[in-house]
Design an enzyme around this catalytic site. Structure first.
Site, PDB file in Angstrom:
ATOM      1  CD  GLU A  34      -2.573   0.903   2.769  1.00  0.00           C
ATOM      2  OE1 GLU A  34      -2.011   0.715   3.639  1.00  0.00           O
ATOM      3  OE2 GLU A  34      -3.701   1.528   2.251  1.00  0.00           O
ATOM      4  CG  HIS A  36       2.387   3.214   3.941  1.00  0.00           C
ATOM      5  ND1 HIS A  36       2.198   2.643   3.820  1.00  0.00           N
ATOM      6  CD2 HIS A  36       2.297   3.157   5.158  1.00  0.00           C
ATOM      7  CE1 HIS A  36       1.318   1.900   4.347  1.00  0.00           C
ATOM      8  NE2 HIS A  36       1.417   2.017   5.280  1.00  0.00           N
ATOM      9  CG  ASP A  45       0.487  -1.213   6.361  1.00  0.00           C
ATOM     10  OD1 ASP A  45       1.408  -0.266   6.850  1.00  0.00           O
ATOM     11  OD2 ASP A  45      -0.514  -0.897   5.521  1.00  0.00           O
ATOM     12  CG  HIS A 120      -3.588  -2.819   5.623  1.00  0.00           C
ATOM     13  ND1 HIS A 120      -3.178  -1.999   4.968  1.00  0.00           N
ATOM     14  CD2 HIS A 120      -4.872  -3.449   4.999  1.00  0.00           C
ATOM     15  CE1 HIS A 120      -4.429  -1.398   3.638  1.00  0.00           C
ATOM     16  NE2 HIS A 120      -5.173  -2.620   4.064  1.00  0.00           N
ATOM     17  CD  GLU A 122      -7.303   0.257   5.331  1.00  0.00           C
ATOM     18  OE1 GLU A 122      -6.054  -0.306   5.762  1.00  0.00           O
ATOM     19  OE2 GLU A 122      -7.118   1.104   4.397  1.00  0.00           O
ATOM     20  CG  HIS A 177      -2.033   6.056   5.598  1.00  0.00           C
ATOM     21  ND1 HIS A 177      -1.458   4.594   5.482  1.00  0.00           N
ATOM     22  CD2 HIS A 177      -1.917   6.449   4.145  1.00  0.00           C
ATOM     23  CE1 HIS A 177      -1.139   4.629   4.320  1.00  0.00           C
ATOM     24  NE2 HIS A 177      -1.147   5.410   4.055  1.00  0.00           N
ATOM     25  CD  GLU A 182       1.215   3.318   8.294  1.00  0.00           C
ATOM     26  OE1 GLU A 182       1.097   2.282   8.666  1.00  0.00           O
ATOM     27  OE2 GLU A 182       1.123   4.312   7.840  1.00  0.00           O
TER      28      GLU A 182
HETATM   29 ZN   LIG Z   1       0.143   1.608   7.186  1.00  0.00          ZN
END
Ligand SMILES: [Zn+2]
Length: 269
Positions: A34, A36, A45, A120, A122, A177, A182
């Site tokens: 994904e 970032h 992630d 992650h 989701e 995010h 992170e």
């Molecule tokens: Zn992330």
């Protein structure tokens, strides 16, 4: 020399010896490919929960399974959304069945203590479904003593750390995010993958109280980050990672009834 705790890097014979009695905890990171933001790699992630899992495994005598490197579809309010090139996602059914199948395979080898480490946001409820289906199938096969813990590492952040890192107020995990946590963690674990000169400086994303499908890309900052990581540092990353390893190792030792050892990785605490 530290013992190798990565299942993919040891021979089957060593693995078999470790897991056949059912006493060894296996940690399964479940991540995503994904975007970032422009300053972080797309595997955050995956490598963040995998790095934490490795530290936890060293403290509880566990083993880390190769991560599931793809996850459920990125959502605008938590991951920017699936319209960004690079973000590569699974349908929920695929993710659920991957998690179910992998858990059942580990059970076949003798594993009875397993931790699903979410990287992650989701993925969480689909991991729950994969766990539930695996346990149901295992019960039908006569296996009743499998115990599984699911953990989202960010839930192990203490109030004290939140106050120390976000001195002007914590915006919440959703808009984090590609944000301060992170980015800091990546600066600590994999500094060569971070480019701080590319950190977006825009204000945190603001979203309505509802979702619209198909998603409206105009809701999401074009950088892909949902806030600015300009105050991220490797020191903050060490603070987060040491806290996660410490707190998760304690939680898993308690739940799985396995001994806990303090080790060099977090000796600085
Ligand atoms: Zn992330």
């Amino acid at each position: 020399m530290l013992e190798n705790v990565l299942i993919g890097e040891i021979p089957w014979t060593t693995y078999h010896e470790r897991v056949r009695g059912g006493g060894t905890v296996v940690l399964l990171p479940v991540g995503a490919l994904e975007q970032h933001g422009p300053h972080l790699p797309m595997n955050c992630d995956v490598v963040i929960p995998a790095g934490i899992a490795e530290g936890v495994a060293r403290r509880i005598g566990g083993l880390v399974a190769p991560p599931i490197a793809y996850g459920y579809k990125s959502q605008p309010k938590s991951g920017g959304g699936n319209h960004f090139p690079g973000t590569t996602s699974l349908d929920a059914m695929t993710l659920i069945l991957m998690i179910r199948d992998v858990i059942k395979e580990f059970a076949r080898h003798g594993v009875r203590k397993l931790a699903v480490m979410i990287g992650h946001y989701e993925n969480t409820m689909f991991a729950v479904e994969g766990i539930d289906l695996a346990l149901r199938d295992l019960r039908a096969d006569g296996i009743h003593d499998m115990k599984i813990v699911r953990a989202d590492y960010w839930d192990f952040t203490s109030e004290d750390t939140i106050r120390r890192v976000w001195t002007e107020g914590f915006p919440g995990w959703a808009t984090e995010h590609a944000g301060v946590m992170e980015t800091s963690v990546m600066l600590h674990l994999h500094p060569h993958l971070v480019d701080m000169t590319k950190v977006p400086l825009h204000p945190p994303a603001k979203f309505p109280a509802y979702d619209v499908y198909p998603v409206n890309p105009d809701w999401v900052p074009s950088s892909g980050a949902l806030c600015s990581a300009k105050v991220a540092t490797a020191e903050k990353g060490a603070l987060f990672v040491n806290e996660y390893i410490h707190n998760i190792a304690h939680a898993f030792a308690k739940e799985f009834g396995v001994p806990l050892s303090e080790d060099l990785v977090t000796a600085a605490q």
